[in-house]
Scaffold this motif. Structure first.
Motif, short mmCIF file in Angstrom:
data_model
loop_
_atom_site.label_atom_id
_atom_site.label_comp_id
_atom_site.label_asym_id
_atom_site.label_seq_id
_atom_site.Cartn_x
_atom_site.Cartn_y
_atom_site.Cartn_z
N LEU A 12 40.34 40.52 48.68
CA LEU A 12 40.67 39.10 48.52
C LEU A 12 39.92 38.65 47.27
CD1 LEU A 12 40.39 38.06 52.26
CD2 LEU A 12 42.47 37.99 50.90
N ASN A 13 40.57 38.84 46.13
CA ASN A 13 39.89 38.54 44.86
C ASN A 13 39.94 37.04 44.56
OD1 ASN A 13 38.49 39.47 42.53
ND2 ASN A 13 40.34 39.18 41.32
N LYS A 14 39.07 36.59 43.69
CA LYS A 14 38.95 35.17 43.31
C LYS A 14 38.58 34.33 44.53
CE LYS A 14 42.34 35.69 39.59
NZ LYS A 14 43.24 35.03 38.66
N TYR A 15 37.82 34.92 45.44
CA TYR A 15 37.45 34.14 46.64
C TYR A 15 36.59 32.95 46.26
CZ TYR A 15 32.59 35.72 47.06
OH TYR A 15 31.26 35.95 46.85
N ASP A 16 36.00 33.01 45.06
CA ASP A 16 35.19 31.88 44.58
C ASP A 16 36.04 30.63 44.38
OD1 ASP A 16 36.19 33.76 42.48
OD2 ASP A 16 35.56 32.16 41.12
N LEU A 17 37.37 30.79 44.26
CA LEU A 17 38.25 29.63 44.04
C LEU A 17 38.90 29.16 45.33
CD1 LEU A 17 40.06 30.89 40.79
CD2 LEU A 17 38.16 29.27 40.91
N ALA A 18 38.83 29.99 46.37
CA ALA A 18 39.55 29.69 47.61
C ALA A 18 38.65 28.97 48.62
CB ALA A 18 40.10 30.98 48.21
N VAL A 70 36.02 39.56 47.06
CA VAL A 70 35.50 39.93 45.75
C VAL A 70 35.63 38.78 44.75
CG1 VAL A 70 35.86 41.48 43.78
CG2 VAL A 70 36.02 42.40 46.08
N ASN A 71 34.60 38.62 43.94
CA ASN A 71 34.70 37.79 42.75
C ASN A 71 34.49 38.74 41.57
OD1 ASN A 71 34.17 36.26 40.50
ND2 ASN A 71 32.82 34.80 41.52
N SER A 72 35.61 39.20 41.02
CA SER A 72 35.51 40.22 39.96
C SER A 72 34.88 39.64 38.71
CB SER A 72 36.89 40.75 39.60
OG SER A 72 37.47 41.37 40.71
N LYS A 73 34.98 38.33 38.58
CA LYS A 73 34.51 37.69 37.35
C LYS A 73 32.98 37.75 37.24
CE LYS A 73 35.84 33.87 34.45
NZ LYS A 73 36.72 32.73 34.32
N ASN A 74 32.30 37.45 38.35
CA ASN A 74 30.83 37.54 38.26
C ASN A 74 30.26 38.74 39.01
OD1 ASN A 74 30.69 36.95 40.98
ND2 ASN A 74 29.62 35.01 40.77
N GLY A 130 48.28 45.55 42.03
CA GLY A 130 48.40 44.10 42.26
C GLY A 130 49.37 43.47 41.29
N ILE A 131 49.78 42.26 41.59
CA ILE A 131 50.72 41.55 40.71
C ILE A 131 49.96 41.07 39.46
CG2 ILE A 131 52.15 40.82 42.68
CD1 ILE A 131 51.00 37.96 42.23
N PRO A 132 50.67 40.67 38.41
CA PRO A 132 50.01 40.23 37.19
C PRO A 132 49.04 39.07 37.44
CG PRO A 132 52.34 40.53 36.78
CD PRO A 132 52.13 40.70 38.26
N ASN A 133 47.93 39.11 36.72
CA ASN A 133 46.97 38.01 36.69
C ASN A 133 46.10 37.89 37.95
OD1 ASN A 133 46.05 36.06 34.86
ND2 ASN A 133 46.89 34.43 36.14
N VAL A 134 46.21 38.87 38.83
CA VAL A 134 45.46 38.77 40.08
C VAL A 134 44.00 39.22 39.88
CG1 VAL A 134 45.93 41.06 41.08
CG2 VAL A 134 45.90 39.06 42.54
N GLY A 135 43.73 39.86 38.73
CA GLY A 135 42.35 40.24 38.41
C GLY A 135 42.10 41.74 38.36
N LYS A 136 43.16 42.53 38.22
CA LYS A 136 43.01 43.99 38.26
C LYS A 136 42.07 44.52 37.17
CE LYS A 136 47.47 44.54 37.81
NZ LYS A 136 47.80 43.10 37.84
N SER A 137 42.32 44.09 35.92
CA SER A 137 41.50 44.62 34.82
C SER A 137 40.06 44.15 34.95
CB SER A 137 42.03 44.14 33.47
OG SER A 137 43.40 44.32 33.42
N THR A 138 39.90 42.89 35.33
CA THR A 138 38.55 42.35 35.49
C THR A 138 37.81 43.14 36.57
OG1 THR A 138 39.55 40.20 35.04
CG2 THR A 138 37.27 40.19 35.77
N PHE A 139 38.51 43.43 37.65
CA PHE A 139 37.89 44.19 38.73
C PHE A 139 37.51 45.60 38.26
CE2 PHE A 139 38.40 47.38 42.08
CZ PHE A 139 37.30 47.05 42.85
#
Ligand code: G4P
Length: 285
Positions: A57-63, A85-89, A127-136
């Motif tokens: 569950l990526n970007k959980y920091d926004l949810a 996961v928060n792949s960004k931080n 994952g679908i585009p923009n979901v954070g695959k590369s960042t992860f």
């Protein structure tokens, strides 16, 4: 509003992913924690038959935390191994190693019985585009990770990233296409920015988003745009435009500009932690 997707890209991506599936033990599937179901393409289930399955569950920091927990349980009940996961931080990224081991427990045990010890698990991110695959991938690979496999240009072998002694990750993620026969799914994908901007009408999109937020997250709108929550029907795009000083020459309100603010504020988490769909509702569908 009508959305389109491009079948050519879909077919190619699917074919490539089917080839990659043959090389791996475990599929690490990223979904957006704000729309865990709408950002998940069910076709992956067919492609990933007999593979261990992990959902991030990526970007959980926004949810919205309480809904994220329900979604975790929802997917666990369906047999997935799930983590936030928060792949960004990088928050939660280290835990993915443990979850992958858990998901592959039976396979590790089978290998052990056959005398195969310490063979690294092979994984791929989808994952679908923009979901954070590369960042992860960047986050889990870190600086210390070493790339193994053949050099590009010399042979056509796959590149693997050695995460640790137990896991190797395919360095290119599998791209799933969003699935949205249902218009409401298309809308949610548009809110989070998974559908290309040019084909969207931001004005209409913002109106739909405001409508949802008024029902579920009214206070987020009220506090972001400093509008009294109690006044009936006070939170409108025009009011937001006024508050944000969005005006065109001549002083008229610039609703398109305000619409852009609303959508952008949502995408970047400036409206607060918001989840756009809830497991109870999806279960009933
Ligand atoms: P993709 O490979 O699946 O297409 O997605 P990608 O990694 O390019 O990530 C898409 C956007 O999502 C990026 O933002 C990235 O920073 C952001 N992102 C990824 N994971 C997380 C997360 O866990 N939390 C948050 N808040 N954001 C995340 P961008 O706007 O394209 O770039 P940037 O503004 O970060 O530079």
């Amino acid at each position: 509003m009508h959305f389109q997707w491009y079948p050519g890209h879909m077919t190619k991506a699917k074919r490539m992913m089917q080839e990659d599936m043959k090389l791996i033990d475990v599929v690490i599937e990223l979904v957006d924690a704000r729309i865990p179901l709408s950002s998940k393409n069910p076709d992956i289930d067919d492609m990933a038959k007999n593979k261990s399955r992990v959902i991030l569950l990526n970007k959980y920091d926004l949810a919205d935390e309480k809904h994220t927990e329900s979604w975790k349980t929802y997917f666990e009940n369906k047999g997935y191994f799930v983590t936030l996961v928060n792949s960004k931080n990088g928050n939660g990224v280290r835990k993915v190693n443990d979850v992958v081991q858990l998901a592959c427990k039976e396979k590790i045990e089978r290998d052990r019985k056959r005398g195969i010890l310490n063979r690294p698990l092979r994984a791929m991110v989808v994952g679908i585009p923009n979901v954070g695959k590369s960042t992860f991938i960047n986050s889990i690979a870190g600086k210390a990770a070493t790339k193994t496999g053949n050099k590009p240009g010399v042979t056509k072998g796959k590149q693997w990233i050695k995460i640790n002694k137990n896991i190797e990750l395919l360095d290119t993620p599998g791209i799933l296409w969003p699935k949205f026969e249902d218009q409401s799914v298309g809308l949610k994908l548009a809110y989070i920015g998974s559908i290309r901007e040019e084909i969207l009408n931001i004005y209409e999109l913002s109106l739909e988003l405001i409508r949802f937020l008024l029902v579920h997250y009214k206070s987020c709108l009220a506090s972001r745009y400093e509008i009294e929550e109690d006044e009936d029907n006070s939170i409108t795009l025009s009011r937001i435009a006024e508050k944000r000083g969005c005006r065109i020459k001549g002083g008229e309100l610039d609703l398109n500009k305000a619409a852009g603010f609303v959508v952008d504020d949502f995408r970047n988490g400036r409206l607060g932690n918001i989840t756009l769909e809830f497991p109870e509702v999806s279960d009933a569908e």
